[in-house]
Design a protein around this motif. Structure first.
Motif, PDB file in Angstrom:
ATOM      1  N   ASP A  73      12.388  65.796  71.459  1.00 15.99           N
ATOM      2  CA  ASP A  73      11.774  65.886  73.014  1.00 15.99           C
ATOM      3  C   ASP A  73      10.535  67.075  72.637  1.00 15.99           C
ATOM      4  N   GLU A  74       9.358  66.208  72.805  1.00 15.49           N
ATOM      5  CA  GLU A  74       8.213  67.253  72.674  1.00 15.49           C
ATOM      6  C   GLU A  74       8.134  68.128  73.848  1.00 15.49           C
ATOM      7  N   GLY A  75       8.911  68.257  74.658  1.00 20.44           N
ATOM      8  CA  GLY A  75       8.802  69.313  75.952  1.00 20.44           C
ATOM      9  C   GLY A  75      10.112  70.174  75.431  1.00 20.44           C
ATOM     10  N   SER A  76      10.690  70.341  74.625  1.00 20.88           N
ATOM     11  CA  SER A  76      11.787  71.201  74.312  1.00 20.88           C
ATOM     12  C   SER A  76      11.407  72.342  73.676  1.00 20.88           C
ATOM     13  N   PRO A  77      12.256  73.594  74.018  1.00 25.86           N
ATOM     14  CA  PRO A  77      11.966  74.716  73.110  1.00 25.86           C
ATOM     15  C   PRO A  77      12.097  74.575  71.767  1.00 25.86           C
ATOM     16  N   VAL A  78      13.063  73.621  71.237  1.00 27.01           N
ATOM     17  CA  VAL A  78      13.149  73.491  69.742  1.00 27.01           C
ATOM     18  C   VAL A  78      11.766  72.868  69.071  1.00 27.01           C
ATOM     19  N   PHE A  79      11.200  71.920  69.744  1.00 28.20           N
ATOM     20  CA  PHE A  79      10.061  71.465  69.520  1.00 28.20           C
ATOM     21  C   PHE A  79       8.731  72.573  69.345  1.00 28.20           C
ATOM     22  N   ALA A  80       8.785  73.361  70.320  1.00 31.59           N
ATOM     23  CA  ALA A  80       7.733  74.576  70.476  1.00 31.59           C
ATOM     24  C   ALA A  80       7.938  75.644  69.348  1.00 31.59           C
ATOM     25  N   ARG A  81       9.326  75.780  69.037  1.00 35.62           N
ATOM     26  CA  ARG A  81       9.579  76.524  67.915  1.00 35.62           C
ATOM     27  C   ARG A  81       9.222  76.099  66.515  1.00 35.62           C
ATOM     28  N   ALA A  82       9.287  74.779  66.334  1.00 41.40           N
ATOM     29  CA  ALA A  82       8.958  74.016  65.035  1.00 41.40           C
ATOM     30  C   ALA A  82       7.388  73.878  65.014  1.00 41.40           C
ATOM     31  N   VAL A  83       6.693  73.905  66.002  1.00 43.12           N
ATOM     32  CA  VAL A  83       5.294  74.034  65.935  1.00 43.12           C
ATOM     33  C   VAL A  83       4.947  75.610  65.685  1.00 43.12           C
ATOM     34  N   ALA A  84       5.418  76.562  66.315  1.00 46.45           N
ATOM     35  CA  ALA A  84       5.327  77.800  65.691  1.00 46.45           C
ATOM     36  C   ALA A  84       5.699  78.028  64.338  1.00 46.45           C
ATOM     37  N   ASN A  85       6.716  77.496  63.906  1.00 49.63           N
ATOM     38  CA  ASN A  85       7.191  77.861  62.617  1.00 49.63           C
ATOM     39  C   ASN A  85       6.154  77.038  61.453  1.00 49.63           C
ATOM     40  N   THR A  86       5.490  75.879  61.824  1.00 47.57           N
ATOM     41  CA  THR A  86       4.425  75.394  61.185  1.00 47.57           C
ATOM     42  C   THR A  86       3.383  76.372  60.940  1.00 47.57           C
ATOM     43  N   ALA A  87       2.761  76.900  62.485  1.00 44.57           N
ATOM     44  CA  ALA A  87       1.732  78.005  62.110  1.00 44.57           C
ATOM     45  C   ALA A  87       2.261  78.829  61.361  1.00 44.57           C
ATOM     46  N   TRP A  88       3.329  79.479  61.412  1.00 39.57           N
ATOM     47  CA  TRP A  88       3.696  80.555  60.498  1.00 39.57           C
ATOM     48  C   TRP A  88       3.595  80.371  58.869  1.00 39.57           C
ATOM     49  N   LEU A  89       4.244  79.018  58.665  1.00 42.17           N
ATOM     50  CA  LEU A  89       4.040  78.490  57.266  1.00 42.17           C
ATOM     51  C   LEU A  89       2.555  78.520  56.758  1.00 42.17           C
ATOM     52  N   PHE A  90       1.549  77.745  57.609  1.00 44.80           N
ATOM     53  CA  PHE A  90       0.273  77.876  57.182  1.00 44.80           C
ATOM     54  C   PHE A  90      -0.294  79.247  57.152  1.00 44.80           C
ATOM     55  N   HIS A  91       0.133  80.182  58.026  1.00 41.12           N
ATOM     56  CA  HIS A  91      -0.351  81.562  58.011  1.00 41.12           C
ATOM     57  C   HIS A  91      -0.131  82.307  56.698  1.00 41.12           C
ATOM     58  N   MET A  92       1.411  82.065  56.316  1.00 37.54           N
ATOM     59  CA  MET A  92       1.750  82.888  55.092  1.00 37.54           C
ATOM     60  C   MET A  92       1.265  82.200  54.024  1.00 37.54           C
ATOM     61  N   ARG A  93       0.604  80.922  54.078  1.00 33.95           N
ATOM     62  CA  ARG A  93      -0.063  80.208  52.855  1.00 33.95           C
ATOM     63  C   ARG A  93      -1.403  80.686  52.853  1.00 33.95           C
ATOM     64  N   GLY A  94      -1.938  81.426  53.991  1.00 32.55           N
ATOM     65  CA  GLY A  94      -3.271  81.918  53.933  1.00 32.55           C
ATOM     66  C   GLY A  94      -4.176  80.670  54.417  1.00 32.55           C
ATOM     67  N   GLU A  95      -3.699  79.639  54.846  1.00 34.23           N
ATOM     68  CA  GLU A  95      -4.432  78.483  55.639  1.00 34.23           C
ATOM     69  C   GLU A  95      -4.697  78.775  57.056  1.00 34.23           C
ATOM     70  N   TYR A  96      -5.508  80.150  57.312  1.00 32.66           N
ATOM     71  CA  TYR A  96      -5.581  80.526  58.692  1.00 32.66           C
ATOM     72  C   TYR A  96      -6.250  79.469  59.747  1.00 32.66           C
ATOM     73  N   ASP A  97      -7.044  78.603  59.105  1.00 35.01           N
ATOM     74  CA  ASP A  97      -7.772  77.634  60.368  1.00 35.01           C
ATOM     75  C   ASP A  97      -6.699  76.838  60.820  1.00 35.01           C
ATOM     76  N   ASP A  98      -5.570  76.206  59.919  1.00 35.23           N
ATOM     77  CA  ASP A  98      -4.738  75.366  60.339  1.00 35.23           C
ATOM     78  C   ASP A  98      -3.728  76.203  60.951  1.00 35.23           C
ATOM     79  N   ALA A  99      -3.415  77.277  60.578  1.00 34.28           N
ATOM     80  CA  ALA A  99      -2.439  78.225  61.424  1.00 34.28           C
ATOM     81  C   ALA A  99      -2.934  78.370  62.849  1.00 34.28           C
ATOM     82  N   THR A 100      -4.231  78.631  63.130  1.00 33.54           N
ATOM     83  CA  THR A 100      -4.564  78.901  64.451  1.00 33.54           C
ATOM     84  C   THR A 100      -4.326  77.683  65.300  1.00 33.54           C
ATOM     85  N   GLN A 101      -4.631  76.475  64.969  1.00 28.07           N
ATOM     86  CA  GLN A 101      -4.232  75.266  65.620  1.00 28.07           C
ATOM     87  C   GLN A 101      -2.989  75.286  66.017  1.00 28.07           C
TER      88      GLN A 101
END
Length: 283
Positions: A73-101
Motif C-alpha cells: 500500500d503506497e499510502g501506508s505508514p510502512v511504505f513512507a517509512r521504507a522511503v525514508a529508510n531508503t533516503a537514510w541508506l543513500f545518505h549514509m553512503r554519501g549519495e546526497y542527491d539521491d537521498a534528498t529525493q
C-alpha cells in the motif's frame, strides 16, 4: 568511491517510488490500520544495518522492504517509512542527491499523518537535518531538528530512544558549525538518554560514547576522551563483537588518542617557539 552495483539499485528504487517531482506527487491514499509484521521487521532491519554501516547487507534488505511496502500500500505508514529508510541508506553512503529525493518523497507522505505518526515524521526530519549538517548547512539542519524535537514531545511517553538519537543529531549539527562546547554537551545528553532508554550495555550507548569521545578529542581533551572511548570500546565489544565495523572504528579512535595528544603537544611547542623567536626579533 561508489560501490559496484549500487547505481543499478538506485535506479530500481527511484522507479519503485514513482519519482520525486512536485508535479507528479499525489496525496497519499488512506492507509490500512496495521501493516504485516514482516514489513515492519524489514524496515527495522534496513535501518539497523544502515546505521551500523553494514551497507552490503543493508542494500538488498532496504530495496526489498521498499518494493514489498509499495506492493502492500503506497499510502501506508510502512511504505513512507521504507522511503525514508531508503533516503537514510543513500545518505549514509554519501549519495546526497539521491537521498534528498527520497527524503522529500518521505516528507510528502508523512506530513499529512503528522498527528497520528509524529515519531516517524520526527525521525525523517532529524535524518534530513543531519544530512544538511554534514553538507555544511548548519542552520537549516537545526531548524529541522527543532521541529523534530517538538514532534517527539508531542508523541510523549515512549520517545526516549528517538529523543536520544535526536540529541546526537543536534550535537553533530553544532559540531559541523564548529561549536564544539555545545556539541559535547549534546553528545553527553544523547549518551545519557540512550542509557536511560536502553540500558548501559546497548550498542547505541557505545556509539554515543564513541561520538562523545571523538568530539572531546576535537576539543583536545585527550584525557577525558581516553576514558570515554575506552567505555565505548567495552560496550561495543560486548554488544557487537570484535569484528563489527563499528567496534573497529571505536577501537581505532581510542588507539589514535595518544597520537593526537602527541601531535597537539608538538604543535603547541612549535607555536611557543615561533612566538619566542618573534619576540626576540622584535627586541
Amino acid at each position: 568511491m561508489r560501490a559496484t552495483g549500487f547505481v543499478l539499485a538506485a535506479s530500481v528504487v527511484i522507479v519503485a517510488c514513482g519519482g520525486s517531482s512536485d508535479e507528479d506527487a499525489t496525496p497519499p491514499v488512506p492507509a490500512r490500520d496495521a501493516a504485516p509484521e514482516a514489513l515492519v521487521s524489514a524496515n527495522a532491519e534496513c535501518r539497523r544495518l544502515t546505521s551500523q554501516a553494514q551497507f552490503d547487507e543493508a542494500n538488498p534488505v532496504c530495496l526489498s522492504a521498499l518494493q514489498d511496502a509499495a506492493d502492500y500500500d503506497e499510502g501506508s505508514p510502512v511504505f513512507a517509512r521504507a522511503v525514508a529508510n531508503t533516503a537514510w541508506l543513500f545518505h549514509m553512503r554519501g549519495e546526497y542527491d539521491d537521498a534528498t529525493q527520497f527524503y522529500e518523497r518521505a516528507l510528502k507522505l508523512q506530513e499529512p499523518r503528522a498527528d497520528a505518526e509524529p515519531r516517524a515524521l520526527a525521525r525523517t526530519l532529524a535524518d534530513y537535518g543531519l544530512m544538511e549538517a554534514q553538507r555544511g548547512n548548519g542552520e537549516l539542519a537545526l531548524t529541522r531538528m527543532e521541529r523534530a524535537a517538538g514532534l517527539l514531545k508531542q508523541a510523549g511517553e515512549g520517545s526516549g530512544e528517538d529523543m536520544a538519537a535526536l540529541y546526537g543529531d543536534i550535537a553533530e549539527a553544532h559540531e559541523a558549525k564548529g561549536d564544539l562546547d555545545t556539541a559535547v554537551d549534546w553528545y553527553r545528553r544523547s549518551m545519557e538518554a540512550y542509557r536511560a532508554a536502553l540500558g548501559g550495555e546497548h550498542a547505541n550507548v557505545g556509539i554515543a560514547l564513541n561520538n562523545l569521545g571523538t568530539a572531546m578529542q576535537a576539543q583536545q581533551d585527550f584525557d577525558g576522551a581516553e576514558k570515554v572511548l575506552a567505555q565505548a570500546e567495552s560496550v561495543l565489544l560486548e554488544a557487537l563483537g570484535p569484528e563489527h565495523p563499528v567496534t573497529r572504528m571505536a577501537q581505532s579512535n581510542l588507539q589514535d588518542n595518544d597520537r593526537l595528544r602527541e601531535d597537539a603537544v608538538a604543535r603547541a611547542a612549535m607555536r611557543a617557539e615561533d612566538a619566542e623567536a618573534g619576540g626576540d626579533g622584535a627586541e
